[in-house]
Design a protein around this motif. Structure first.
Motif, PDB file in Angstrom:
ATOM      1  N   UNK A  10       1.172  -1.471   0.269  1.00 26.59           N
ATOM      2  CA  UNK A  10       0.149   0.259   0.006  1.00 26.59           C
ATOM      3  C   UNK A  10       0.974   1.218   0.057  1.00 26.59           C
ATOM      4  N   UNK A  11       1.939   1.142   0.539  1.00 23.17           N
ATOM      5  CA  UNK A  11       2.867   1.966   0.636  1.00 23.17           C
ATOM      6  C   UNK A  11       3.630   2.947  -0.428  1.00 23.17           C
ATOM      7  N   UNK A  12       3.819   1.610  -1.700  1.00 21.52           N
ATOM      8  CA  UNK A  12       4.189   1.854  -2.843  1.00 21.52           C
ATOM      9  C   UNK A  12       2.692   2.336  -3.261  1.00 21.52           C
ATOM     10  N   UNK A  13       1.462   1.475  -3.460  1.00 18.65           N
ATOM     11  CA  UNK A  13       0.427   1.962  -5.395  1.00 18.65           C
ATOM     12  C   UNK A  13       0.214   3.520  -4.177  1.00 18.65           C
ATOM     13  N   UNK A  14       0.837   4.167  -3.229  1.00 15.51           N
ATOM     14  CA  UNK A  14       0.004   5.426  -2.683  1.00 15.51           C
ATOM     15  C   UNK A  14       0.891   5.772  -3.774  1.00 15.51           C
ATOM     16  N   UNK A  69       1.340  10.231  -6.929  1.00 14.66           N
ATOM     17  CA  UNK A  69       2.457  10.322  -5.529  1.00 14.66           C
ATOM     18  C   UNK A  69       1.496  10.132  -4.238  1.00 14.66           C
ATOM     19  N   UNK A  70       2.084   9.929  -3.198  1.00 15.41           N
ATOM     20  CA  UNK A  70       1.942   9.751  -1.874  1.00 15.41           C
ATOM     21  C   UNK A  70       1.487  11.126  -1.438  1.00 15.41           C
ATOM     22  N   UNK A  71       1.976  12.837  -1.803  1.00 14.65           N
ATOM     23  CA  UNK A  71       2.026  13.061  -0.926  1.00 14.65           C
ATOM     24  C   UNK A  71       0.628  13.461  -0.245  1.00 14.65           C
ATOM     25  N   UNK A  72      -0.891  13.159  -1.730  1.00 21.06           N
ATOM     26  CA  UNK A  72      -1.702  13.924  -1.016  1.00 21.06           C
ATOM     27  C   UNK A  72      -2.504  12.975  -0.250  1.00 21.06           C
ATOM     28  N   UNK A  89       0.846   6.303   4.773  1.00 21.40           N
ATOM     29  CA  UNK A  89       0.629   5.163   4.136  1.00 21.40           C
ATOM     30  C   UNK A  89       2.272   4.464   3.922  1.00 21.40           C
ATOM     31  N   UNK A  90       3.030   5.830   3.988  1.00 19.98           N
ATOM     32  CA  UNK A  90       4.080   5.058   3.669  1.00 19.98           C
ATOM     33  C   UNK A  90       5.398   4.629   4.800  1.00 19.98           C
ATOM     34  N   UNK A  91       4.876   5.855   6.482  1.00 19.79           N
ATOM     35  CA  UNK A  91       5.412   4.940   7.559  1.00 19.79           C
ATOM     36  C   UNK A  91       4.566   3.633   7.385  1.00 19.79           C
ATOM     37  N   UNK A  92       3.619   3.004   7.022  1.00 21.61           N
ATOM     38  CA  UNK A  92       3.275   1.663   7.022  1.00 21.61           C
ATOM     39  C   UNK A  92       4.611   0.244   6.344  1.00 21.61           C
ATOM     40  N   UNK A  93       4.548   1.409   5.638  1.00 19.11           N
ATOM     41  CA  UNK A  93       5.881   0.320   4.568  1.00 19.11           C
ATOM     42  C   UNK A  93       6.777   0.083   5.187  1.00 19.11           C
ATOM     43  N   UNK A  94       8.046   1.337   5.265  1.00 17.96           N
ATOM     44  CA  UNK A  94       9.064   1.440   5.867  1.00 17.96           C
ATOM     45  C   UNK A  94       9.223   0.506   6.739  1.00 17.96           C
TER      46      UNK A  94
END
Ligand code: HIF
Length: 292
Positions: free
Chosen positions: A49-53, A65-68, A108-113
Protein backbone atom coordinates in the motif's frame (compact mmCIF):
# COMPACT_ATOMS: atom_id res chain seq x y z
CA UNK A 1 8.85 26.43 -3.41
CA UNK A 2 10.05 24.28 -6.30
CA UNK A 3 7.95 24.42 -9.47
CA UNK A 4 5.47 21.56 -9.79
CA UNK A 5 6.53 19.81 -6.61
CA UNK A 6 4.39 19.45 -3.52
CA UNK A 7 6.27 21.02 -0.64
CA UNK A 8 6.35 18.97 2.56
CA UNK A 9 5.08 20.78 5.64
CA UNK A 10 6.46 18.98 8.68
CA UNK A 11 4.29 19.31 11.78
CA UNK A 12 6.40 21.54 14.07
CA UNK A 13 4.74 20.24 17.24
CA UNK A 14 5.81 16.63 16.53
CA UNK A 15 9.21 15.05 17.01
CA UNK A 16 10.76 11.73 16.05
CA UNK A 17 9.32 10.32 19.30
CA UNK A 18 5.75 10.87 18.10
CA UNK A 19 6.46 9.10 14.80
CA UNK A 20 8.33 6.29 16.56
CA UNK A 21 5.14 5.79 18.62
CA UNK A 22 3.13 5.39 15.41
CA UNK A 23 5.81 3.02 14.08
CA UNK A 24 5.59 0.96 17.28
CA UNK A 25 1.80 0.71 17.15
CA UNK A 26 1.96 -0.52 13.55
CA UNK A 27 4.78 -2.95 14.38
CA UNK A 28 2.96 -4.35 17.42
CA UNK A 29 -0.23 -4.83 15.42
CA UNK A 30 1.75 -6.71 12.74
CA UNK A 31 3.04 -9.02 15.51
CA UNK A 32 -0.38 -9.49 17.12
CA UNK A 33 -2.28 -10.22 13.92
CA UNK A 34 0.26 -12.68 12.60
CA UNK A 35 -2.38 -15.16 11.39
CA UNK A 36 -3.39 -12.90 8.46
CA UNK A 37 -3.06 -14.50 5.00
CA UNK A 38 -2.11 -17.96 6.32
CA UNK A 39 0.47 -16.61 8.75
CA UNK A 40 2.26 -14.34 6.32
CA UNK A 41 0.94 -11.41 8.33
CA UNK A 42 0.23 -7.82 7.29
CA UNK A 43 3.80 -6.76 6.47
CA UNK A 44 3.68 -7.44 2.72
CA UNK A 45 0.40 -5.64 2.06
CA UNK A 46 1.65 -2.64 4.04
CA UNK A 47 4.75 -2.51 1.81
CA UNK A 48 2.38 -2.76 -1.13
CA UNK A 49 0.00 0.00 0.00
CA UNK A 50 2.98 2.33 0.62
CA UNK A 51 4.18 1.68 -2.92
CA UNK A 52 0.77 1.88 -4.59
CA UNK A 53 0.01 5.16 -2.82
CA UNK A 54 3.30 6.48 -4.26
CA UNK A 55 3.14 4.63 -7.58
CA UNK A 56 0.59 6.96 -9.15
CA UNK A 57 3.30 9.59 -9.56
CA UNK A 58 3.98 10.90 -13.06
CA UNK A 59 6.98 13.19 -13.43
CA UNK A 60 5.74 14.36 -16.84
CA UNK A 61 2.86 16.32 -15.32
CA UNK A 62 3.88 16.19 -11.65
CA UNK A 63 0.61 14.59 -10.53
CA UNK A 64 -0.08 11.61 -8.26
CA UNK A 65 2.29 10.25 -5.62
CA UNK A 66 2.01 9.77 -1.87
CA UNK A 67 1.75 13.46 -0.91
CA UNK A 68 -2.04 13.90 -0.93
CA UNK A 69 -2.97 10.60 0.75
CA UNK A 70 -5.65 10.05 -1.91
CA UNK A 71 -5.59 6.27 -1.39
CA UNK A 72 -8.15 7.04 1.33
CA UNK A 73 -10.74 7.85 -1.37
CA UNK A 74 -12.97 5.22 -3.04
CA UNK A 75 -11.84 6.10 -6.54
CA UNK A 76 -8.24 5.17 -5.77
CA UNK A 77 -8.67 2.21 -3.40
CA UNK A 78 -11.16 0.73 -5.91
CA UNK A 79 -8.66 0.90 -8.78
CA UNK A 80 -8.55 -2.76 -9.95
CA UNK A 81 -4.74 -2.59 -9.48
CA UNK A 82 -5.36 -2.00 -5.76
CA UNK A 83 -7.47 -5.15 -5.27
CA UNK A 84 -6.74 -6.55 -1.81
CA UNK A 85 -5.38 -3.29 -0.37
CA UNK A 86 -8.61 -2.46 1.48
CA UNK A 87 -7.36 -4.91 4.08
CA UNK A 88 -4.27 -2.76 4.54
CA UNK A 89 -6.40 0.36 4.84
CA UNK A 90 -8.61 -1.35 7.45
CA UNK A 91 -5.51 -2.51 9.35
CA UNK A 92 -4.35 1.11 9.52
CA UNK A 93 -7.73 2.64 10.48
CA UNK A 94 -7.34 2.18 14.28
CA UNK A 95 -3.75 3.48 14.08
CA UNK A 96 -5.05 6.62 12.35
CA UNK A 97 -7.83 6.96 14.91
CA UNK A 98 -5.29 6.95 17.74
CA UNK A 99 -2.82 9.30 15.99
CA UNK A 100 -5.25 11.41 13.98
CA UNK A 101 -2.73 14.29 13.70
CA UNK A 102 -0.80 12.32 11.08
CA UNK A 103 -1.59 12.79 7.38
CA UNK A 104 -2.73 9.78 5.36
CA UNK A 105 0.24 10.06 3.01
CA UNK A 106 2.62 9.98 5.96
CA UNK A 107 0.74 7.04 7.51
CA UNK A 108 0.71 4.89 4.34
CA UNK A 109 4.41 5.46 3.69
CA UNK A 110 5.42 5.04 7.34
CA UNK A 111 3.52 1.72 7.36
CA UNK A 112 5.68 0.50 4.46
CA UNK A 113 8.86 1.60 6.22
CA UNK A 114 7.75 -0.15 9.42
CA UNK A 115 6.90 -3.38 7.57
CA UNK A 116 10.27 -3.53 5.74
CA UNK A 117 12.25 -2.94 8.95
CA UNK A 118 10.18 -5.34 11.08
CA UNK A 119 10.69 -8.05 8.43
CA UNK A 120 14.47 -7.72 9.08
CA UNK A 121 15.00 -5.52 6.07
CA UNK A 122 17.25 -2.45 5.82
CA UNK A 123 16.66 0.81 7.68
CA UNK A 124 14.54 3.11 5.53
CA UNK A 125 15.17 6.80 6.35
CA UNK A 126 11.78 8.55 6.32
CA UNK A 127 10.61 12.16 6.32
CA UNK A 128 7.16 13.44 7.34
CA UNK A 129 5.24 16.37 5.90
CA UNK A 130 2.79 15.02 3.35
CA UNK A 131 -0.49 16.95 3.52
CA UNK A 132 -3.95 15.44 2.84
CA UNK A 133 -5.40 16.82 -0.40
CA UNK A 134 -9.07 16.89 -1.44
CA UNK A 135 -10.83 14.14 -3.35
CA UNK A 136 -10.70 15.94 -6.70
CA UNK A 137 -6.89 15.58 -6.75
CA UNK A 138 -7.18 11.76 -6.82
CA UNK A 139 -5.29 10.52 -9.90
CA UNK A 140 -7.18 8.50 -12.50
CA UNK A 141 -7.02 4.70 -12.28
CA UNK A 142 -4.52 2.76 -14.36
CA UNK A 143 -1.18 4.28 -13.31
CA UNK A 144 0.14 1.11 -11.65
CA UNK A 145 2.21 -1.37 -13.65
CA UNK A 146 1.00 -4.24 -15.82
CA UNK A 147 2.37 -7.55 -14.51
CA UNK A 148 2.52 -9.01 -18.02
CA UNK A 149 5.05 -6.42 -19.21
CA UNK A 150 8.47 -7.29 -20.66
CA UNK A 151 11.84 -5.69 -19.85
CA UNK A 152 11.34 -2.64 -22.04
CA UNK A 153 7.90 -2.10 -20.50
CA UNK A 154 9.36 -2.31 -16.97
CA UNK A 155 12.23 0.07 -17.81
CA UNK A 156 9.88 2.50 -19.48
CA UNK A 157 7.29 2.28 -16.67
CA UNK A 158 9.79 3.16 -13.94
CA UNK A 159 11.27 5.83 -16.16
CA UNK A 160 8.08 7.74 -15.29
CA UNK A 161 9.61 8.16 -11.80
CA UNK A 162 13.09 8.87 -13.11
CA UNK A 163 14.48 5.49 -11.92
CA UNK A 164 17.60 3.97 -13.50
CA UNK A 165 18.27 0.24 -13.97
CA UNK A 166 19.91 -0.14 -10.55
CA UNK A 167 16.94 1.44 -8.81
CA UNK A 168 14.45 -0.64 -10.81
CA UNK A 169 16.08 -3.99 -10.11
CA UNK A 170 16.73 -3.19 -6.45
CA UNK A 171 13.09 -2.17 -5.94
CA UNK A 172 11.69 -5.35 -7.46
CA UNK A 173 13.59 -7.36 -4.85
CA UNK A 174 10.70 -6.38 -2.55
CA UNK A 175 8.82 -9.24 -4.18
CA UNK A 176 10.60 -11.44 -1.62
CA UNK A 177 7.64 -10.40 0.55
CA UNK A 178 4.12 -11.78 0.35
CA UNK A 179 2.40 -13.55 -2.51
CA UNK A 180 0.10 -13.08 -5.43
CA UNK A 181 -3.58 -13.97 -4.96
CA UNK A 182 -5.73 -15.24 -7.83
CA UNK A 183 -8.72 -13.28 -6.56
CA UNK A 184 -6.76 -10.00 -6.47
CA UNK A 185 -4.57 -10.00 -9.53
CA UNK A 186 -5.25 -13.18 -11.51
CA UNK A 187 -1.85 -14.59 -10.45
CA UNK A 188 -1.20 -17.13 -7.72
CA UNK A 189 1.64 -18.06 -5.40
CA UNK A 190 4.64 -16.73 -3.45
CA UNK A 191 8.00 -15.70 -4.90
CA UNK A 192 9.89 -17.76 -2.34
CA UNK A 193 9.93 -19.69 0.93
CA UNK A 194 10.16 -16.87 3.48
CA UNK A 195 7.28 -14.57 2.55
CA UNK A 196 7.53 -12.42 5.66
CA UNK A 197 11.30 -12.02 5.80
CA UNK A 198 13.00 -9.30 3.79
CA UNK A 199 16.04 -10.79 2.07
CA UNK A 200 17.66 -11.22 -1.36
CA UNK A 201 15.75 -14.48 -1.87
CA UNK A 202 13.86 -13.08 -4.87
CA UNK A 203 17.09 -12.72 -6.86
CA UNK A 204 18.48 -16.10 -5.76
CA UNK A 205 15.26 -17.83 -6.82
CA UNK A 206 14.98 -15.92 -10.08
CA UNK A 207 18.46 -17.19 -11.06
CA UNK A 208 18.41 -20.69 -9.64
CA UNK A 209 14.92 -22.17 -9.84
CA UNK A 210 13.79 -24.27 -12.76
CA UNK A 211 11.11 -21.97 -14.17
CA UNK A 212 8.33 -23.05 -16.49
CA UNK A 213 5.87 -20.71 -18.18
CA UNK A 214 2.39 -22.02 -17.40
CA UNK A 215 -1.22 -20.91 -17.59
CA UNK A 216 -2.78 -20.54 -14.14
CA UNK A 217 -6.38 -21.15 -13.09
CA UNK A 218 -7.36 -17.63 -14.20
CA UNK A 219 -5.90 -18.26 -17.66
CA UNK A 220 -2.88 -15.96 -17.16
CA UNK A 221 0.67 -17.04 -17.92
CA UNK A 222 3.11 -17.03 -15.02
CA UNK A 223 6.45 -18.70 -14.34
CA UNK A 224 6.21 -21.59 -11.86
CA UNK A 225 8.96 -23.60 -10.16
CA UNK A 226 8.86 -27.17 -8.80
CA UNK A 227 9.12 -25.78 -5.26
CA UNK A 228 5.84 -23.93 -5.70
CA UNK A 229 7.31 -20.47 -6.24
CA UNK A 230 6.19 -18.10 -8.97
CA UNK A 231 7.37 -15.11 -10.99
CA UNK A 232 5.23 -12.59 -12.81
CA UNK A 233 6.21 -11.99 -16.45
CA UNK A 234 7.36 -8.51 -15.31
CA UNK A 235 9.62 -10.13 -12.66
CA UNK A 236 11.01 -12.64 -15.15
CA UNK A 237 11.81 -9.72 -17.44
CA UNK A 238 14.80 -9.04 -15.16
CA UNK A 239 16.37 -12.27 -16.44
CA UNK A 240 15.69 -11.47 -20.07
CA UNK A 241 17.62 -8.21 -20.33
CA UNK A 242 21.41 -8.28 -19.97
CA UNK A 243 21.69 -5.03 -18.04
CA UNK A 244 18.98 -6.13 -15.60
CA UNK A 245 20.47 -9.64 -15.34
CA UNK A 246 23.88 -8.29 -14.28
CA UNK A 247 22.21 -6.50 -11.37
CA UNK A 248 20.12 -9.56 -10.46
CA UNK A 249 23.36 -11.56 -10.16
CA UNK A 250 25.03 -8.86 -8.08
CA UNK A 251 22.12 -8.78 -5.61
CA UNK A 252 21.86 -12.59 -5.46
CA UNK A 253 25.54 -12.64 -4.44
CA UNK A 254 25.56 -9.72 -2.06
CA UNK A 255 22.62 -9.08 0.26
CA UNK A 256 24.25 -5.97 1.78
CA UNK A 257 24.54 -4.39 -1.65
CA UNK A 258 20.85 -5.16 -2.27
CA UNK A 259 19.79 -3.73 1.12
CA UNK A 260 21.73 -0.52 0.46
CA UNK A 261 20.39 0.02 -3.04
CA UNK A 262 16.85 -1.01 -2.07
CA UNK A 263 16.69 1.46 0.82
CA UNK A 264 17.73 4.35 -1.43
CA UNK A 265 15.29 3.42 -4.20
CA UNK A 266 12.37 2.83 -1.80
CA UNK A 267 12.94 6.24 -0.18
CA UNK A 268 12.92 7.84 -3.63
CA UNK A 269 9.71 5.98 -4.53
CA UNK A 270 7.95 7.05 -1.33
CA UNK A 271 9.09 10.67 -1.79
CA UNK A 272 8.21 10.92 -5.49
CA UNK A 273 6.87 14.37 -6.36
CA UNK A 274 7.62 15.89 -2.95
CA UNK A 275 10.09 18.62 -2.12
CA UNK A 276 11.41 18.47 1.45
CA UNK A 277 12.98 21.53 3.07
CA UNK A 278 16.78 21.29 2.78
CA UNK A 279 17.25 21.26 6.55
CA UNK A 280 14.71 18.50 7.19
CA UNK A 281 16.73 15.50 8.36
CA UNK A 282 15.20 12.04 7.80
CA UNK A 283 14.14 9.97 10.79
CA UNK A 284 15.60 6.51 11.27
CA UNK A 285 13.30 4.41 13.41
CA UNK A 286 14.28 1.69 15.85
CA UNK A 287 12.75 -1.74 15.37
CA UNK A 288 10.74 -3.24 18.23
CA UNK A 289 13.63 -5.66 18.85
CA UNK A 290 16.09 -2.80 19.21
CA UNK A 291 13.89 -1.18 21.86
CA UNK A 292 13.52 -4.28 24.03
FE1 HIF B 1 4.29 -5.80 -6.55
N1 HIF B 1 2.78 -7.03 -7.09
N2 HIF B 1 4.53 -5.22 -8.48
N3 HIF B 1 5.72 -4.47 -5.96
N4 HIF B 1 3.96 -6.32 -4.61
C1 HIF B 1 2.05 -7.85 -6.28
C2 HIF B 1 2.24 -8.03 -4.93
C3 HIF B 1 3.16 -7.35 -4.17
C4 HIF B 1 3.85 -5.69 -9.57
C5 HIF B 1 2.75 -6.53 -9.53
C6 HIF B 1 2.29 -7.15 -8.38
C7 HIF B 1 6.49 -3.72 -6.80
C8 HIF B 1 6.47 -3.75 -8.18
C9 HIF B 1 5.55 -4.44 -8.95
C10 HIF B 1 4.69 -5.88 -3.53
C11 HIF B 1 5.60 -4.85 -3.54
C12 HIF B 1 6.09 -4.22 -4.68
C13 HIF B 1 1.06 -8.53 -7.05
C14 HIF B 1 0.05 -9.54 -6.51
C15 HIF B 1 1.21 -8.11 -8.35
C16 HIF B 1 0.40 -8.56 -9.55
C17 HIF B 1 -1.13 -8.85 -5.82
C18 HIF B 1 -2.11 -9.88 -5.31
O1 HIF B 1 -2.52 -10.73 -6.11
O2 HIF B 1 -2.48 -9.83 -4.12
C19 HIF B 1 4.46 -5.20 -10.77
C20 HIF B 1 3.99 -5.51 -12.19
C21 HIF B 1 5.52 -4.43 -10.40
C22 HIF B 1 6.51 -3.70 -11.31
C23 HIF B 1 7.50 -4.65 -11.84
C24 HIF B 1 7.52 -2.91 -6.02
C25 HIF B 1 8.88 -3.45 -6.28
C26 HIF B 1 8.88 -4.91 -6.07
C27 HIF B 1 7.60 -1.40 -6.32
C28 HIF B 1 7.12 -3.22 -4.64
O3 HIF B 1 7.64 -2.74 -3.58
C29 HIF B 1 4.39 -6.70 -2.38
C30 HIF B 1 5.05 -6.58 -1.00
C31 HIF B 1 3.43 -7.62 -2.78
C32 HIF B 1 2.80 -8.74 -1.95
C33 HIF B 1 1.45 -8.32 -1.43
C34 HIF B 1 0.75 -9.43 -0.67
O4 HIF B 1 -0.48 -9.32 -0.51
O5 HIF B 1 1.38 -10.39 -0.21
Amino acid sequence: AVAGLNVAIPNKSKSIKDYQNVYNDIAEKIREEDEFDNYIGYGPILVRIAWHSSGTFDKNNMTGGSFGGTMRFKKEINDPSNAGLKQADEFLAPIYKKHSWISHGDLYTLAGVTAVQEAQGPKIPWRPGRVDQPENTTPENGRLPDATGDSSYVRNYFGRFGFNDTEIVALIGAHCLGKTHLENSGFEGPWGAASNVFSNEFFVNLLNENWKLQKNAAGNEQYDSPKGYMMLPADFALRQDNKFLKLVKAYANDQDLFFNDFAKAYVKLLESGIHFPADQKPFIFKTLDEQE
